[in-house]
Write a protein that holds these residues in place. Structure first.
Motif, PDB file in Angstrom:
ATOM      1  N   ILE A 135      21.654  37.504 -15.824  1.00  0.00           N
ATOM      2  CA  ILE A 135      20.397  37.426 -15.072  1.00  0.00           C
ATOM      3  C   ILE A 135      19.245  37.461 -16.066  1.00  0.00           C
ATOM      4  N   ASN A 136      18.221  36.644 -15.821  1.00  0.00           N
ATOM      5  CA  ASN A 136      17.064  36.568 -16.705  1.00  0.00           C
ATOM      6  C   ASN A 136      16.089  37.710 -16.395  1.00  0.00           C
ATOM      7  N   PRO A 137      15.993  38.730 -17.256  1.00  0.00           N
ATOM      8  CA  PRO A 137      15.097  39.861 -16.975  1.00  0.00           C
ATOM      9  C   PRO A 137      13.611  39.498 -17.095  1.00  0.00           C
ATOM     10  N   LYS A 138      13.305  38.358 -17.727  1.00  0.00           N
ATOM     11  CA  LYS A 138      11.909  37.937 -17.889  1.00  0.00           C
ATOM     12  C   LYS A 138      11.455  36.984 -16.779  1.00  0.00           C
ATOM     13  N   TYR A 139      12.246  36.870 -15.716  1.00  0.00           N
ATOM     14  CA  TYR A 139      11.921  35.948 -14.636  1.00  0.00           C
ATOM     15  C   TYR A 139      10.654  36.399 -13.912  1.00  0.00           C
ATOM     16  N   THR A 140       9.765  35.437 -13.671  1.00  0.00           N
ATOM     17  CA  THR A 140       8.557  35.717 -12.885  1.00  0.00           C
ATOM     18  C   THR A 140       8.302  34.556 -11.943  1.00  0.00           C
ATOM     19  N   ASN A 141       7.813  34.882 -10.763  1.00  0.00           N
ATOM     20  CA  ASN A 141       7.420  33.885  -9.773  1.00  0.00           C
ATOM     21  C   ASN A 141       6.457  34.579  -8.815  1.00  0.00           C
ATOM     22  N   PRO A 142       5.335  33.949  -8.505  1.00  0.00           N
ATOM     23  CA  PRO A 142       4.362  34.621  -7.629  1.00  0.00           C
ATOM     24  C   PRO A 142       4.838  34.768  -6.182  1.00  0.00           C
ATOM     25  N   ARG A 143       5.798  33.959  -5.762  1.00  0.00           N
ATOM     26  CA  ARG A 143       6.270  34.012  -4.381  1.00  0.00           C
ATOM     27  C   ARG A 143       7.285  35.138  -4.199  1.00  0.00           C
ATOM     28  N   ALA A 144       7.332  35.681  -2.994  1.00  0.00           N
ATOM     29  CA  ALA A 144       8.282  36.754  -2.700  1.00  0.00           C
ATOM     30  C   ALA A 144       9.652  36.190  -2.338  1.00  0.00           C
ATOM     31  N   LYS A 145       9.665  35.048  -1.625  1.00  0.00           N
ATOM     32  CA  LYS A 145      10.918  34.415  -1.199  1.00  0.00           C
ATOM     33  C   LYS A 145      10.995  33.042  -1.855  1.00  0.00           C
ATOM     34  N   ILE A 146      12.000  32.840  -2.683  1.00  0.00           N
ATOM     35  CA  ILE A 146      12.065  31.642  -3.515  1.00  0.00           C
ATOM     36  C   ILE A 146      13.307  30.822  -3.176  1.00  0.00           C
ATOM     37  N   PRO A 147      13.142  29.578  -2.713  1.00  0.00           N
ATOM     38  CA  PRO A 147      14.316  28.720  -2.489  1.00  0.00           C
ATOM     39  C   PRO A 147      14.826  28.167  -3.821  1.00  0.00           C
TER      40      PRO A 147
ATOM     41  N   THR B 205      26.843  40.568 -18.074  1.00  0.00           N
ATOM     42  CA  THR B 205      27.145  39.283 -18.702  1.00  0.00           C
ATOM     43  C   THR B 205      28.528  38.818 -18.294  1.00  0.00           C
ATOM     44  N   TRP B 206      28.612  37.553 -17.881  1.00  0.00           N
ATOM     45  CA  TRP B 206      29.889  36.959 -17.456  1.00  0.00           C
ATOM     46  C   TRP B 206      30.101  35.646 -18.191  1.00  0.00           C
ATOM     47  N   THR B 207      31.346  35.371 -18.589  1.00  0.00           N
ATOM     48  CA  THR B 207      31.671  34.044 -19.098  1.00  0.00           C
ATOM     49  C   THR B 207      31.994  33.158 -17.903  1.00  0.00           C
ATOM     50  N   PHE B 208      31.960  31.854 -18.128  1.00  0.00           N
ATOM     51  CA  PHE B 208      32.239  30.922 -17.041  1.00  0.00           C
ATOM     52  C   PHE B 208      33.661  31.117 -16.523  1.00  0.00           C
ATOM     53  N   LYS B 209      34.596  31.337 -17.423  1.00  0.00           N
ATOM     54  CA  LYS B 209      36.000  31.526 -17.027  1.00  0.00           C
ATOM     55  C   LYS B 209      36.154  32.787 -16.176  1.00  0.00           C
ATOM     56  N   GLU B 210      35.479  33.875 -16.552  1.00  0.00           N
ATOM     57  CA  GLU B 210      35.534  35.119 -15.775  1.00  0.00           C
ATOM     58  C   GLU B 210      34.954  34.909 -14.373  1.00  0.00           C
ATOM     59  N   MET B 211      33.846  34.162 -14.298  1.00  0.00           N
ATOM     60  CA  MET B 211      33.238  33.887 -12.990  1.00  0.00           C
ATOM     61  C   MET B 211      34.188  33.070 -12.122  1.00  0.00           C
TER      62      MET B 211
ATOM     63  N   LYS C 210      21.763  31.146 -19.947  1.00  0.00           N
ATOM     64  CA  LYS C 210      23.056  30.620 -20.354  1.00  0.00           C
ATOM     65  C   LYS C 210      23.075  30.541 -21.870  1.00  0.00           C
ATOM     66  N   ALA C 211      24.179  30.978 -22.468  1.00  0.00           N
ATOM     67  CA  ALA C 211      24.322  30.885 -23.921  1.00  0.00           C
ATOM     68  C   ALA C 211      25.622  30.160 -24.224  1.00  0.00           C
ATOM     69  N   PRO C 212      25.607  29.075 -24.934  1.00  0.00           N
ATOM     70  CA  PRO C 212      24.458  28.340 -25.471  1.00  0.00           C
ATOM     71  C   PRO C 212      23.746  27.560 -24.371  1.00  0.00           C
ATOM     72  N   ASN C 213      22.462  27.288 -24.592  1.00  0.00           N
ATOM     73  CA  ASN C 213      21.627  26.645 -23.575  1.00  0.00           C
ATOM     74  C   ASN C 213      21.807  25.121 -23.632  1.00  0.00           C
ATOM     75  N   THR C 214      22.910  24.634 -23.013  1.00  0.00           N
ATOM     76  CA  THR C 214      23.219  23.206 -22.982  1.00  0.00           C
ATOM     77  C   THR C 214      23.488  22.777 -21.545  1.00  0.00           C
ATOM     78  N   LYS C 215      23.607  21.449 -21.348  1.00  0.00           N
ATOM     79  CA  LYS C 215      23.837  20.923 -20.003  1.00  0.00           C
ATOM     80  C   LYS C 215      25.289  21.064 -19.562  1.00  0.00           C
ATOM     81  N   ASP C 216      26.209  21.046 -20.523  1.00  0.00           N
ATOM     82  CA  ASP C 216      27.623  21.151 -20.154  1.00  0.00           C
ATOM     83  C   ASP C 216      28.065  22.612 -20.142  1.00  0.00           C
ATOM     84  N   ILE C 217      29.221  22.853 -19.521  1.00  0.00           N
ATOM     85  CA  ILE C 217      29.728  24.221 -19.424  1.00  0.00           C
ATOM     86  C   ILE C 217      31.155  24.265 -19.960  1.00  0.00           C
ATOM     87  N   GLN C 218      31.388  25.203 -20.841  1.00  0.00           N
ATOM     88  CA  GLN C 218      32.738  25.496 -21.346  1.00  0.00           C
ATOM     89  C   GLN C 218      33.151  26.864 -20.806  1.00  0.00           C
ATOM     90  N   ASP C 219      34.439  27.164 -20.857  1.00  0.00           N
ATOM     91  CA  ASP C 219      34.934  28.437 -20.332  1.00  0.00           C
ATOM     92  C   ASP C 219      34.342  29.642 -21.057  1.00  0.00           C
TER      93      ASP C 219
END
Length: 156
Positions: A90-102, A41-47, A75-84
């Protein structure tokens, strides 16, 4: 004068024990994803401190990977703007049928870009004015005398 946000990279991401995908991402998105090798987990300021990416570019990179249609990061909280203090992981529940995803990057217009667009348009108008003058001179050298409406139709 390098444009660091224009590159592309293939990054292998392990979302959980079963799901491993190859993501085609921009250079800045790649740097953000590589941070998660060290910590979950990273905060925006740390990144921002760890990557030294300009704030606006980092916002675009982070939001494009946390976008509801993409969901490779949470992202927590799940909003459009970003604060520090906003946190990403990383989303551990991510799924996609393709192997290579753009992964697309968001197009976020900033105030500076509109000022820069105005400057670019001014330069274009200046260049076109010179081209217009050159066309008029060429036509008048060939014709010697010409009425104004005829000149306008020739130039256009």
């Amino acid at each position: 004068n390098f444009q660091m946000d224009k590159g592309k990279a293939d990054v292998s991401v392990q979302f959980n024990a079963k799901v491993k995908k190859i993501l085609v991402v921009s250079t800045y998105q790649m740097l953000v994803l590589l941070l998660f090798n060290n910590k979950t987990t990273w905060t925006f300021k740390e990144m921002q401190d760890a990557t030294s990416i300009p704030k606006e570019d980092l916002q675009v990179a982070a939001l494009s990977m946390a976008h509801p249609k993409v969901k490779i990061m949470r992202k927590a909280p799940n909003t459009k703007d970003i604060q520090d203090s906003h946190k990403f992981q990383i989303n551990p529940k991510y799924t996609n049928p393709r192997a290579k995803i753009p992964i697309p990057t968001l197009n976020i217009k900033s105030k500076n870009s509109s000022e820069q667009d105005d400057k670019n348009m001014e330069a274009i108008y200046r260049l076109r004015r010179h081209q217009m003058d050159a066309a008029i001179v060429r036509i008048m050298k060939a014709r010697k005398t010409l009425k104004h409406p005829d000149l306008v139709t020739e130039v256009v």
